[in-house]
Structure formats: C-alpha cells, structure tokens
Motif scaffolding. Structure first.
Motif, mmCIF file in Angstrom:
data_model
loop_
_atom_site.group_PDB
_atom_site.id
_atom_site.type_symbol
_atom_site.label_atom_id
_atom_site.label_comp_id
_atom_site.label_asym_id
_atom_site.label_seq_id
_atom_site.Cartn_x
_atom_site.Cartn_y
_atom_site.Cartn_z
ATOM 1 N N CYS A 147 0.836 -1.209 0.000
ATOM 2 C CA CYS A 147 0.000 0.000 0.000
ATOM 3 C C CYS A 147 0.867 1.254 0.000
ATOM 4 N N THR A 148 0.378 2.273 -0.712
ATOM 5 C CA THR A 148 1.060 3.557 -0.746
ATOM 6 C C THR A 148 0.068 4.664 -0.409
ATOM 7 N N VAL A 149 0.590 5.855 -0.191
ATOM 8 C CA VAL A 149 -0.243 7.034 0.035
ATOM 9 C C VAL A 149 -0.417 7.681 -1.333
ATOM 10 N N ALA A 150 -1.579 7.494 -1.931
ATOM 11 C CA ALA A 150 -1.820 7.882 -3.328
ATOM 12 C C ALA A 150 -1.517 9.348 -3.603
ATOM 13 N N ASP A 151 -1.965 10.249 -2.732
ATOM 14 C CA ASP A 151 -1.787 11.679 -3.023
ATOM 15 C C ASP A 151 -0.369 12.170 -2.753
ATOM 16 N N GLU A 152 0.530 11.299 -2.313
ATOM 17 C CA GLU A 152 1.933 11.690 -2.140
ATOM 18 C C GLU A 152 2.827 11.073 -3.209
ATOM 19 N N GLY A 153 2.259 10.296 -4.107
ATOM 20 C CA GLY A 153 3.026 9.732 -5.215
ATOM 21 C C GLY A 153 3.248 10.793 -6.283
ATOM 22 N N THR A 154 4.455 10.822 -6.855
ATOM 23 C CA THR A 154 4.765 11.817 -7.878
ATOM 24 C C THR A 154 5.528 11.178 -9.033
#
Length: 157
Positions: free
Chosen positions: A69-76
């Motif tokens: 799982c990742t933090v979607a709005d912090e992916g760039t």
C-alpha cells in the motif's frame, strides 16, 4: 547539513526491461527509460494507493497492482531530460519499513540475492534511525539473525 543514509550507502536496484526500481523504509523509487524527446504530454501516469499505471506514447509500460500500500496523493512522477521518468511512491504507515519483494504483485520481482540485499539495506536504515550517533552506511550484516544477532563490520561512531 547531514547527508541522507541512502546517499552514503547507495541503493540496491532491481533491474527490469524498462529500467529499475529500489526502495527505502518509506519510499519506492522507479526509474523508467523512455525514447529521447518524450514530452510530458506523451505520458499518462496514474498512481493509486494499490495500483500503478504508466503509458508512454500510447504504449503500456507499467500496469498492475502494487505489492504494498502507498499514500496515493503523495506519489509523484517527473520527466528528466526528456528520456527518463522518475516515479516516487510513499509507502503507507502500515507498510513503512517492510521490504517489498516485487514492485507489482507477480511482476518485477527481485531475485533472491537482490531481495536479500534490499532487506539488509532496510535493516541498516532502521538501525541508523534507532541509533543516530552511529554511521551504519558502510556496515554489513552477516544475515545470521538467529545466531546472536547481526555482525556489523565496518561500523563507525
């Protein structure tokens, strides 16, 4: 200014047909080589908490369910020199510190040696954070966790 642990100790890349990926305790880094002259308009990149999709000039490069799982709005993502795409994913709090054995579920897995090196690097990074007075960047772990703990050769204070 302090130098970040990864800058001192290097990275453990997992090579793929499109480039490579590597990880720290909190982030997953992806570098994708694309044809020279690629522009941002040629790129479609969708980052969700469990999925990643990258299409360049209409061709799917990466598409699938992420291993963790990742933090979607912090992916760039960024495009460098019109030939290299950098994607940075932030591991979610519950996945932070865990070593991903593959980038996507069932795809782009690290071989046994690379996975072992990734795990050792993350372990050293965790030790560095827990004991900031020591420099673990040049240390090596023997892997004998059950036999009295790891051996830190090359450790400096």
């Amino acid at each position: 200014m302090s130098v970040h642990f990864d800058e001192r100790s290097g990275v453990v890349p997992c090579y793929t047909p499109w480039g490579f990926w590597y990880q720290t305790m909190e982030e997953v880094f992806i570098e994708v080589t694309v044809p020279g002259g690629t522009t941002a308009k040629d790129i479609q990149c969708q980052i969700d908490s469990r999925r990643l999709s990258l299409t360049v000039r209409g061709k799917d490069i990466l598409k699938g369910k992420l291993f963790g799982c990742t933090v979607a709005d912090e992916g760039t993502w960024t495009l460098e020199d019109r030939k290299l795409i950098h994607i940075v994913l932030m591991k979610s709090n519950r996945d932070a510190g865990n070593c991903w054995p593959s980038l996507l579920e069932n795809e782009y897995a690290a071989d046994a040696w690379v996975q072992d090196q990734m795990q050792k690097k993350l372990t050293l990074e965790r030790f560095q954070r827990e004991t900031p007075g020591f420099d673990f960047s040049g240390a090596d772990i023997s892997g004998n966790y059950g036999q009295g703990g790891p051996d830190f050769s090359g450790l400096e204070k």
